[in-house]
Design a protein around this motif. Sequence first.
Motif, PDB file in Angstrom:
ATOM      1  N   VAL A 207       0.838  -1.208   0.000  1.00  0.00           N
ATOM      2  CA  VAL A 207       0.000   0.000   0.000  1.00  0.00           C
ATOM      3  C   VAL A 207       0.869   1.253   0.000  1.00  0.00           C
ATOM      4  O   VAL A 207       1.990   1.231   0.504  1.00  0.00           O
ATOM      5  CB  VAL A 207      -0.980   0.052   1.198  1.00  0.00           C
ATOM      6  CG1 VAL A 207      -1.824  -1.197   1.286  1.00  0.00           C
ATOM      7  CG2 VAL A 207      -0.248   0.292   2.498  1.00  0.00           C
ATOM      8  N   SER A 208       0.348   2.338  -0.582  1.00  0.00           N
ATOM      9  CA  SER A 208       1.116   3.585  -0.526  1.00  0.00           C
ATOM     10  C   SER A 208       0.656   4.388   0.687  1.00  0.00           C
ATOM     11  O   SER A 208      -0.520   4.355   1.070  1.00  0.00           O
ATOM     12  CB  SER A 208       0.979   4.372  -1.825  1.00  0.00           C
ATOM     13  OG  SER A 208      -0.284   4.192  -2.378  1.00  0.00           O
ATOM     14  N   ARG A 209       1.610   5.088   1.276  1.00  0.00           N
ATOM     15  CA  ARG A 209       1.372   5.784   2.552  1.00  0.00           C
ATOM     16  C   ARG A 209       1.460   7.283   2.371  1.00  0.00           C
ATOM     17  O   ARG A 209       2.380   7.768   1.705  1.00  0.00           O
ATOM     18  CB  ARG A 209       2.453   5.365   3.556  1.00  0.00           C
ATOM     19  CG  ARG A 209       2.317   3.947   3.998  1.00  0.00           C
ATOM     20  CD  ARG A 209       3.676   3.354   4.335  1.00  0.00           C
ATOM     21  NE  ARG A 209       3.522   1.941   4.584  1.00  0.00           N
ATOM     22  CZ  ARG A 209       3.275   1.426   5.772  1.00  0.00           C
ATOM     23  NH1 ARG A 209       3.253   2.176   6.832  1.00  0.00           N
ATOM     24  NH2 ARG A 209       3.080   0.134   5.908  1.00  0.00           N
ATOM     25  N   PHE A 210       0.520   7.969   2.980  1.00  0.00           N
ATOM     26  CA  PHE A 210       0.491   9.429   2.894  1.00  0.00           C
ATOM     27  C   PHE A 210       0.264  10.004   4.286  1.00  0.00           C
ATOM     28  O   PHE A 210      -0.440   9.400   5.101  1.00  0.00           O
ATOM     29  CB  PHE A 210      -0.675   9.890   1.994  1.00  0.00           C
ATOM     30  CG  PHE A 210      -0.584   9.378   0.587  1.00  0.00           C
ATOM     31  CD1 PHE A 210      -0.003  10.154  -0.408  1.00  0.00           C
ATOM     32  CD2 PHE A 210      -1.071   8.119   0.259  1.00  0.00           C
ATOM     33  CE1 PHE A 210       0.075   9.675  -1.713  1.00  0.00           C
ATOM     34  CE2 PHE A 210      -0.992   7.634  -1.037  1.00  0.00           C
ATOM     35  CZ  PHE A 210      -0.415   8.410  -2.032  1.00  0.00           C
ATOM     36  N   SER A 211       0.864  11.168   4.531  1.00  0.00           N
ATOM     37  CA  SER A 211       0.553  11.833   5.799  1.00  0.00           C
ATOM     38  C   SER A 211      -0.400  12.992   5.545  1.00  0.00           C
ATOM     39  O   SER A 211      -1.014  13.522   6.458  1.00  0.00           O
ATOM     40  CB  SER A 211       1.830  12.319   6.488  1.00  0.00           C
ATOM     41  OG  SER A 211       2.566  13.093   5.581  1.00  0.00           O
ATOM     42  N   ASN A 212      -0.549  13.325   4.278  1.00  0.00           N
ATOM     43  CA  ASN A 212      -1.395  14.449   3.908  1.00  0.00           C
ATOM     44  C   ASN A 212      -2.665  13.945   3.204  1.00  0.00           C
ATOM     45  O   ASN A 212      -2.586  13.251   2.188  1.00  0.00           O
ATOM     46  CB  ASN A 212      -0.572  15.328   2.956  1.00  0.00           C
ATOM     47  CG  ASN A 212      -1.233  16.642   2.723  1.00  0.00           C
ATOM     48  OD1 ASN A 212      -2.446  16.696   2.517  1.00  0.00           O
ATOM     49  ND2 ASN A 212      -0.456  17.701   2.781  1.00  0.00           N
ATOM     50  N   ILE A 213      -3.814  14.328   3.719  1.00  0.00           N
ATOM     51  CA  ILE A 213      -5.075  13.766   3.200  1.00  0.00           C
ATOM     52  C   ILE A 213      -5.326  14.187   1.747  1.00  0.00           C
ATOM     53  O   ILE A 213      -5.876  13.412   0.951  1.00  0.00           O
ATOM     54  CB  ILE A 213      -6.268  14.138   4.129  1.00  0.00           C
ATOM     55  CG1 ILE A 213      -7.471  13.224   3.867  1.00  0.00           C
ATOM     56  CG2 ILE A 213      -6.633  15.592   4.045  1.00  0.00           C
ATOM     57  CD1 ILE A 213      -8.520  13.240   4.972  1.00  0.00           C
ATOM     58  N   SER A 214      -4.875  15.393   1.356  1.00  0.00           N
ATOM     59  CA  SER A 214      -5.139  15.823  -0.027  1.00  0.00           C
ATOM     60  C   SER A 214      -4.343  14.965  -1.014  1.00  0.00           C
ATOM     61  O   SER A 214      -4.833  14.622  -2.088  1.00  0.00           O
ATOM     62  CB  SER A 214      -4.811  17.310  -0.205  1.00  0.00           C
ATOM     63  OG  SER A 214      -3.499  17.572   0.209  1.00  0.00           O
ATOM     64  N   ASP A 215      -3.116  14.587  -0.644  1.00  0.00           N
ATOM     65  CA  ASP A 215      -2.323  13.706  -1.523  1.00  0.00           C
ATOM     66  C   ASP A 215      -2.940  12.313  -1.592  1.00  0.00           C
ATOM     67  O   ASP A 215      -3.072  11.720  -2.658  1.00  0.00           O
ATOM     68  CB  ASP A 215      -0.885  13.576  -0.996  1.00  0.00           C
ATOM     69  CG  ASP A 215      -0.144  14.899  -1.042  1.00  0.00           C
ATOM     70  OD1 ASP A 215      -0.568  15.779  -1.826  1.00  0.00           O
ATOM     71  OD2 ASP A 215       0.839  15.054  -0.288  1.00  0.00           O
ATOM     72  N   GLY A 216      -3.324  11.785  -0.438  1.00  0.00           N
ATOM     73  CA  GLY A 216      -3.848  10.416  -0.392  1.00  0.00           C
ATOM     74  C   GLY A 216      -5.200  10.272  -1.060  1.00  0.00           C
ATOM     75  O   GLY A 216      -5.547   9.192  -1.563  1.00  0.00           O
ATOM     76  N   LEU A 217      -5.956  11.358  -1.090  1.00  0.00           N
ATOM     77  CA  LEU A 217      -7.290  11.274  -1.696  1.00  0.00           C
ATOM     78  C   LEU A 217      -7.299  11.634  -3.185  1.00  0.00           C
ATOM     79  O   LEU A 217      -8.326  11.479  -3.845  1.00  0.00           O
ATOM     80  CB  LEU A 217      -8.266  12.185  -0.947  1.00  0.00           C
ATOM     81  CG  LEU A 217      -8.900  11.579   0.309  1.00  0.00           C
ATOM     82  CD1 LEU A 217      -9.851  12.557   0.969  1.00  0.00           C
ATOM     83  CD2 LEU A 217      -9.657  10.311  -0.038  1.00  0.00           C
ATOM     84  N   ALA A 218      -6.166  12.113  -3.704  1.00  0.00           N
ATOM     85  CA  ALA A 218      -6.139  12.546  -5.109  1.00  0.00           C
ATOM     86  C   ALA A 218      -6.644  11.432  -6.019  1.00  0.00           C
ATOM     87  O   ALA A 218      -6.095  10.325  -6.027  1.00  0.00           O
ATOM     88  CB  ALA A 218      -4.715  12.950  -5.495  1.00  0.00           C
ATOM     89  N   ASP A 219      -7.743  11.720  -6.722  1.00  0.00           N
ATOM     90  CA  ASP A 219      -8.311  10.787  -7.696  1.00  0.00           C
ATOM     91  C   ASP A 219      -8.882   9.499  -7.108  1.00  0.00           C
ATOM     92  O   ASP A 219      -9.129   8.534  -7.847  1.00  0.00           O
ATOM     93  CB  ASP A 219      -7.264  10.404  -8.751  1.00  0.00           C
ATOM     94  CG  ASP A 219      -7.295  11.392  -9.892  1.00  0.00           C
ATOM     95  OD1 ASP A 219      -8.345  12.021 -10.095  1.00  0.00           O
ATOM     96  OD2 ASP A 219      -6.257  11.532 -10.564  1.00  0.00           O
ATOM     97  N   ALA A 220      -9.071   9.456  -5.800  1.00  0.00           N
ATOM     98  CA  ALA A 220      -9.591   8.221  -5.184  1.00  0.00           C
ATOM     99  C   ALA A 220     -11.027   7.959  -5.625  1.00  0.00           C
ATOM    100  O   ALA A 220     -11.817   8.888  -5.820  1.00  0.00           O
ATOM    101  CB  ALA A 220      -9.513   8.322  -3.666  1.00  0.00           C
ATOM    102  N   ASP A 221     -11.348   6.677  -5.780  1.00  0.00           N
ATOM    103  CA  ASP A 221     -12.719   6.273  -6.124  1.00  0.00           C
ATOM    104  C   ASP A 221     -13.558   6.039  -4.872  1.00  0.00           C
ATOM    105  O   ASP A 221     -14.787   6.073  -4.936  1.00  0.00           O
ATOM    106  CB  ASP A 221     -12.691   4.978  -6.948  1.00  0.00           C
ATOM    107  CG  ASP A 221     -11.979   5.171  -8.263  1.00  0.00           C
ATOM    108  OD1 ASP A 221     -12.601   5.730  -9.182  1.00  0.00           O
ATOM    109  OD2 ASP A 221     -10.793   4.804  -8.358  1.00  0.00           O
ATOM    110  N   ALA A 222     -12.883   5.730  -3.770  1.00  0.00           N
ATOM    111  CA  ALA A 222     -13.602   5.537  -2.501  1.00  0.00           C
ATOM    112  C   ALA A 222     -12.688   5.936  -1.354  1.00  0.00           C
ATOM    113  O   ALA A 222     -11.466   5.830  -1.454  1.00  0.00           O
ATOM    114  CB  ALA A 222     -14.040   4.088  -2.329  1.00  0.00           C
ATOM    115  N   VAL A 223     -13.312   6.402  -0.295  1.00  0.00           N
ATOM    116  CA  VAL A 223     -12.557   6.731   0.920  1.00  0.00           C
ATOM    117  C   VAL A 223     -13.234   6.049   2.099  1.00  0.00           C
ATOM    118  O   VAL A 223     -14.464   6.022   2.187  1.00  0.00           O
ATOM    119  CB  VAL A 223     -12.441   8.266   1.119  1.00  0.00           C
ATOM    120  CG1 VAL A 223     -13.794   8.945   1.098  1.00  0.00           C
ATOM    121  CG2 VAL A 223     -11.718   8.602   2.416  1.00  0.00           C
TER     122      VAL A 223
END
Length: 310
Positions: A207-223
């Motif tokens: 899995v890829s890891r992010f500390s910033n929600i805007s980076d981790g949600l970029a183009d996400a289909d589901a959260v």
Amino acid sequence: MAQQLLSVDQLTNQQVLDLFEVANNCLLQLDSPSKRLHRLAGHVLATAFYENSTRTRLSFNLAAQYLGMHVVDLNVATASVQKGETLADTLRTLAAMGVNVVALRHGDEAIHQKEALPVCKAYDMGLLNAGAGKGTHPTQALLDLFTLWRRWQGELNGKIVTMVGDIAHSRVAGSNAKLLQRFGVEVRCVAPDIWHPDEHQPAFMQVSRFSNISDGLADADAVMALRIQHERHGDNPMQGFNVEDYQVNHQTIKWAKPDVAVLHPGPMNRGVEITSELADDGNFSLIHQQVRHGVAIRMALIAWALNKIV
Ligand code: NCD
């Protein structure tokens, strides 16, 4: 022979899809009393929950009743475990009384495997893991995947699902990460350092890891928003970050796809990991459906455990 489900690893992708077909039929049976076929009449389900629960325990209970089964709920607070009885002896007691399948939740991550499985096999009793410590929660992962599978009409491959929050202490996150990746979904984790999962855990290696929600949600289909698991933090304080930075809300989902699906396994702490407005926004939120699908998936799993057709 009855079957025991401890982890999503035990099911092939084809078996998962077969369960989804059964769960689709079970959803129809949920609609109204007249549609219920009671195909498992005469069989008995016991729920044994050594940790708190609302939707998981009630959905197992109702799933069994919709199938026409007898149901008994072990009240752990007043049961003989308080007098020192082992889990194995409690399960033997249930078997002696004619119970056919047990839904078991326990805070000890290893107890299903070590103590429950041998007893259930010996007495030909089905076993469904309804949550094991911070380790596994296979029925939740199956109902979450079922919810997304229906939402996306079976197209899971290539989708992006971002989990946000206290991933390290969540059994939901681990089981979901494993199952989603097997169906070609890209899984991302957004969390402060202390809530990121151990990178050596098989579920999280890719899995890829992010500390910033805007980076981790970029183009996400589901959260998928996750509750802060205060009960598993021990003496470790929540420090070094702002909880608000990890909140799923109408602002943060703007980074994701316009039709992003919002999930939460429940129970929610409204205004903490997710806003009330988003949780209740039917344009995005699948939370109500997750609960409904949980009953259908558990109907399918009870039938699986008993090798029966429903
Ligand atoms: C979860 C659990 O118990 O692991 N709830 C559930 O089963 N729907 C999540 C949680 O407690 O945060």
